[in-house]
Design a protein around this motif. Structure first.
Motif, PDB file in Angstrom:
ATOM      1  N   ASP A   1       5.785 -10.389  42.841  1.00 38.78           N
ATOM      2  CA  ASP A   1       4.909  -9.255  43.127  1.00 38.78           C
ATOM      3  C   ASP A   1       5.211  -8.174  42.096  1.00 38.78           C
ATOM      4  O   ASP A   1       6.215  -7.475  42.186  1.00 38.78           O
ATOM      5  N   ASN A   2       4.348  -8.055  41.103  1.00 36.89           N
ATOM      6  CA  ASN A   2       4.567  -7.121  40.002  1.00 36.89           C
ATOM      7  C   ASN A   2       4.493  -5.665  40.462  1.00 36.89           C
ATOM      8  O   ASN A   2       5.176  -4.806  39.918  1.00 36.89           O
ATOM      9  N   THR A   3       3.685  -5.386  41.475  1.00 34.39           N
ATOM     10  CA  THR A   3       3.551  -4.024  41.983  1.00 34.39           C
ATOM     11  C   THR A   3       4.855  -3.542  42.614  1.00 34.39           C
ATOM     12  O   THR A   3       5.334  -2.456  42.323  1.00 34.39           O
ATOM     13  N   ASP A   4       5.421  -4.368  43.488  1.00 34.32           N
ATOM     14  CA  ASP A   4       6.655  -3.999  44.190  1.00 34.32           C
ATOM     15  C   ASP A   4       7.919  -4.472  43.471  1.00 34.32           C
ATOM     16  O   ASP A   4       9.032  -4.206  43.925  1.00 34.32           O
ATOM     17  N   LYS A   5       7.750  -5.212  42.378  1.00 32.46           N
ATOM     18  CA  LYS A   5       8.871  -5.731  41.592  1.00 32.46           C
ATOM     19  C   LYS A   5       9.833  -6.569  42.443  1.00 32.46           C
ATOM     20  O   LYS A   5      11.040  -6.346  42.470  1.00 32.46           O
TER      21      LYS A   5
END
Length: 85
Positions: free
Chosen positions: A11-15
């Protein structure tokens, strides 16, 4: 306890890594029930040994084991199977 057969996405948004469909193999020598404690895919000690018999560490091992403490000496290390601290 061993959690394996992980699938998922980053999940790139939440890393963070979002894992799905885990298999948990649980073993406690004090418990009478040896298999199936964590669901129908839980093979207990047999599942743990089966995993390490064929496992070879890779980059994912580094990602998912950060922050976990493992024994400095284990039967797996004596068998020359890679376990990441």
């Amino acid at each position: 306890m061993l959690i394996c057969d992980l699938q998922g996405v980053y999940d790139n948004t939440d890393k963070l890594l979002r894992f799905t469909d885990p298999v948990i193999h649980y073993h406690d020598i004090k418990k009478k029930e040896k298999r199936g404690v964590c669901g129908r895919t839980d093979l207990g000690q047999k599942g743990i040994w089966g995993f390490f018999r064929t496992h070879r560490c890779n980059g994912l091992c580094d990602l998912v084991t950060k922050g976990f403490i493992t024994p400095t000496e284990s039967s797996f290390k004596r068998r020359k199977v890679c376990i990441r601290p």
